[in-house]
Motif scaffolding. Structure first.
Motif, PDB file in Angstrom:
ATOM      1  N   GLN A   8       0.977  -1.247   0.035  1.00 60.10           N
ATOM      2  CA  GLN A   8       0.191  -0.058   0.162  1.00 60.10           C
ATOM      3  C   GLN A   8       0.925   1.167  -0.032  1.00 60.10           C
ATOM      4  O   GLN A   8       0.091   2.247  -0.001  1.00 60.10           O
ATOM      5  CB  GLN A   8      -0.868  -0.085   1.295  1.00 60.10           C
ATOM      6  CG  GLN A   8      -1.789  -1.199   1.175  1.00 60.10           C
ATOM      7  CD  GLN A   8      -2.836  -1.089   0.048  1.00 60.10           C
ATOM      8  OE1 GLN A   8      -3.632  -0.157  -0.191  1.00 60.10           O
ATOM      9  NE2 GLN A   8      -2.862  -2.303  -0.615  1.00 60.10           N
ATOM     10  N   MET A   9       2.205   1.039   0.098  1.00 57.73           N
ATOM     11  CA  MET A   9       3.127   2.372   0.115  1.00 57.73           C
ATOM     12  C   MET A   9       3.138   3.041  -1.323  1.00 57.73           C
ATOM     13  O   MET A   9       3.230   2.271  -2.366  1.00 57.73           O
ATOM     14  CB  MET A   9       4.569   1.986   0.326  1.00 57.73           C
ATOM     15  CG  MET A   9       5.544   2.960   0.604  1.00 57.73           C
ATOM     16  SD  MET A   9       7.113   2.473   1.355  1.00 57.73           S
ATOM     17  CE  MET A   9       7.494   1.386  -0.048  1.00 57.73           C
ATOM     18  N   GLY A 118      -0.183   9.002  10.394  1.00 57.15           N
ATOM     19  CA  GLY A 118      -0.452   8.030   9.867  1.00 57.15           C
ATOM     20  C   GLY A 118       0.685   7.624   8.934  1.00 57.15           C
ATOM     21  O   GLY A 118       1.107   6.348   9.227  1.00 57.15           O
ATOM     22  N   GLU A 119       1.742   8.334   8.509  1.00 58.26           N
ATOM     23  CA  GLU A 119       2.993   8.064   7.940  1.00 58.26           C
ATOM     24  C   GLU A 119       3.775   7.342   8.816  1.00 58.26           C
ATOM     25  O   GLU A 119       4.601   6.625   8.683  1.00 58.26           O
ATOM     26  CB  GLU A 119       3.697   9.163   7.236  1.00 58.26           C
ATOM     27  CG  GLU A 119       2.810   9.716   6.120  1.00 58.26           C
ATOM     28  CD  GLU A 119       3.343  10.895   5.351  1.00 58.26           C
ATOM     29  OE1 GLU A 119       3.195  11.091   4.326  1.00 58.26           O
ATOM     30  OE2 GLU A 119       3.685  11.891   6.197  1.00 58.26           O
ATOM     31  N   LEU A 120       3.908   8.270  10.280  1.00 62.58           N
ATOM     32  CA  LEU A 120       4.618   7.693  11.353  1.00 62.58           C
ATOM     33  C   LEU A 120       4.170   6.217  11.843  1.00 62.58           C
ATOM     34  O   LEU A 120       5.140   5.258  11.935  1.00 62.58           O
ATOM     35  CB  LEU A 120       4.866   8.596  12.285  1.00 62.58           C
ATOM     36  CG  LEU A 120       5.811   8.304  13.510  1.00 62.58           C
ATOM     37  CD1 LEU A 120       6.818   8.363  13.161  1.00 62.58           C
ATOM     38  CD2 LEU A 120       5.576   9.402  14.702  1.00 62.58           C
ATOM     39  N   GLU A 121       2.923   6.244  11.984  1.00 65.94           N
ATOM     40  CA  GLU A 121       2.222   4.767  12.241  1.00 65.94           C
ATOM     41  C   GLU A 121       2.744   3.740  11.131  1.00 65.94           C
ATOM     42  O   GLU A 121       3.162   2.889  11.617  1.00 65.94           O
ATOM     43  CB  GLU A 121       1.097   4.885  12.629  1.00 65.94           C
ATOM     44  CG  GLU A 121       0.205   3.756  13.187  1.00 65.94           C
ATOM     45  CD  GLU A 121       0.869   3.417  14.718  1.00 65.94           C
ATOM     46  OE1 GLU A 121       0.784   2.505  14.980  1.00 65.94           O
ATOM     47  OE2 GLU A 121       1.317   4.384  15.406  1.00 65.94           O
ATOM     48  N   PHE A 122       2.537   4.116  10.193  1.00 66.93           N
ATOM     49  CA  PHE A 122       2.852   3.025   9.098  1.00 66.93           C
ATOM     50  C   PHE A 122       4.431   2.700   8.899  1.00 66.93           C
ATOM     51  O   PHE A 122       4.503   1.697   8.849  1.00 66.93           O
ATOM     52  CB  PHE A 122       2.536   3.908   7.390  1.00 66.93           C
ATOM     53  CG  PHE A 122       2.767   2.856   6.380  1.00 66.93           C
ATOM     54  CD1 PHE A 122       2.035   1.925   5.894  1.00 66.93           C
ATOM     55  CD2 PHE A 122       4.378   2.879   5.790  1.00 66.93           C
ATOM     56  CE1 PHE A 122       2.364   1.077   4.800  1.00 66.93           C
ATOM     57  CE2 PHE A 122       4.551   2.046   4.887  1.00 66.93           C
ATOM     58  CZ  PHE A 122       3.644   1.041   4.270  1.00 66.93           C
ATOM     59  N   ASN A 123       5.111   3.558   8.949  1.00 65.27           N
ATOM     60  CA  ASN A 123       6.827   3.207   9.300  1.00 65.27           C
ATOM     61  C   ASN A 123       7.023   2.379  10.371  1.00 65.27           C
ATOM     62  O   ASN A 123       7.754   1.367  10.343  1.00 65.27           O
ATOM     63  CB  ASN A 123       7.439   4.575   9.306  1.00 65.27           C
ATOM     64  CG  ASN A 123       7.839   5.172   8.044  1.00 65.27           C
ATOM     65  OD1 ASN A 123       7.097   4.564   7.092  1.00 65.27           O
ATOM     66  ND2 ASN A 123       8.199   6.411   8.080  1.00 65.27           N
ATOM     67  N   ARG A 124       6.446   2.538  11.581  1.00 65.65           N
ATOM     68  CA  ARG A 124       6.551   1.863  12.664  1.00 65.65           C
ATOM     69  C   ARG A 124       5.953   0.436  12.485  1.00 65.65           C
ATOM     70  O   ARG A 124       6.643  -0.538  13.163  1.00 65.65           O
ATOM     71  CB  ARG A 124       5.675   2.493  13.945  1.00 65.65           C
ATOM     72  CG  ARG A 124       6.450   3.783  14.593  1.00 65.65           C
ATOM     73  CD  ARG A 124       5.700   4.374  15.683  1.00 65.65           C
ATOM     74  NE  ARG A 124       6.500   5.503  16.180  1.00 65.65           N
ATOM     75  CZ  ARG A 124       5.874   6.538  16.738  1.00 65.65           C
ATOM     76  NH1 ARG A 124       4.483   6.569  16.972  1.00 65.65           N
ATOM     77  NH2 ARG A 124       6.663   7.407  17.299  1.00 65.65           N
ATOM     78  N   LYS A 125       4.761   0.268  11.842  1.00 62.53           N
ATOM     79  CA  LYS A 125       4.216  -1.045  11.876  1.00 62.53           C
ATOM     80  C   LYS A 125       5.110  -1.744  10.595  1.00 62.53           C
ATOM     81  O   LYS A 125       4.992  -3.059  10.753  1.00 62.53           O
ATOM     82  CB  LYS A 125       2.679  -0.992  11.538  1.00 62.53           C
ATOM     83  CG  LYS A 125       2.075  -0.563  12.871  1.00 62.53           C
ATOM     84  CD  LYS A 125       0.654  -0.507  12.445  1.00 62.53           C
ATOM     85  CE  LYS A 125      -0.005   0.076  13.781  1.00 62.53           C
ATOM     86  NZ  LYS A 125      -1.168  -0.557  14.312  1.00 62.53           N
ATOM     87  N   SER A 126       5.649  -1.351   9.718  1.00 63.37           N
ATOM     88  CA  SER A 126       6.223  -2.017   8.440  1.00 63.37           C
ATOM     89  C   SER A 126       7.879  -2.061   8.996  1.00 63.37           C
ATOM     90  O   SER A 126       8.220  -2.778   8.083  1.00 63.37           O
ATOM     91  CB  SER A 126       5.970  -1.013   7.180  1.00 63.37           C
ATOM     92  OG  SER A 126       6.682   0.294   7.258  1.00 63.37           O
ATOM     93  N   GLY A 127       8.191  -1.417   9.932  1.00 61.44           N
ATOM     94  CA  GLY A 127       9.793  -1.599  10.049  1.00 61.44           C
ATOM     95  C   GLY A 127      10.511  -0.681   9.270  1.00 61.44           C
ATOM     96  O   GLY A 127      11.769  -1.023   9.383  1.00 61.44           O
TER      97      GLY A 127
END
Length: 128
Positions: A8-9, A118-127
């Motif tokens: 989804q990136m 949202g971008e910060l959360e995405f980065n945290r969850k995707s590593g």
């Protein structure tokens, strides 16, 4: 899509290098000029729907305790021109007023991407 789902990136950016050239502007040692060159690599992700993108990055000056003295946000634009990956160099000039009697070595300069929650959360969850 699912949280942290790499498919989804839309775009991925990485700051690969930051060069700083700092010097005192006055004999009083309370004005510091900084020329900051930031190298970035920006890649189109699987969900990219355009051949260009725009994003913000920041430059922060902190004291040694990590307290922010000044923060400025800068816009950047990337046109991929049919390529998947672009290397980009941004160069900015900044003038910082320092506390009287405090030398430049008592401060730190940080560079990073200005991310939404949202971008910060995405980065945290995707590593990322």
């Amino acid at each position: 899509g699912a949280e942290g789902d790499i498919s989804q990136m839309m775009y991925h950016g990485e700051i690969t290098k930051a060069d700083l050239d700092c010097k005192y502007k006055s004999g009083a040692l309370n004005d510091m000029e900084a020329v900051i060159k930031v190298d970035m690599t920006v890649v189109k992700g699987p969900a990219a729907n355009a051949d260009s993108t725009a994003f913000d990055y920041f430059v922060v000056i902190t004291d040694r305790r990590g307290q922010i003295i000044d923060k400025k946000i800068f816009p950047a634009k990337v046109a991929f021109s049919g390529k998947r990956e672009i290397k980009l160099r941004e160069e900015i000039w900044q003038l910082y007023e320092l506390e009287t009697g405090a030398g430049g070595s008592t401060y730190e300069i940080w560079v990073g991407y200005q991310l939404s929650d949202g971008e910060l959360e995405f980065n945290r969850k995707s590593g990322l």
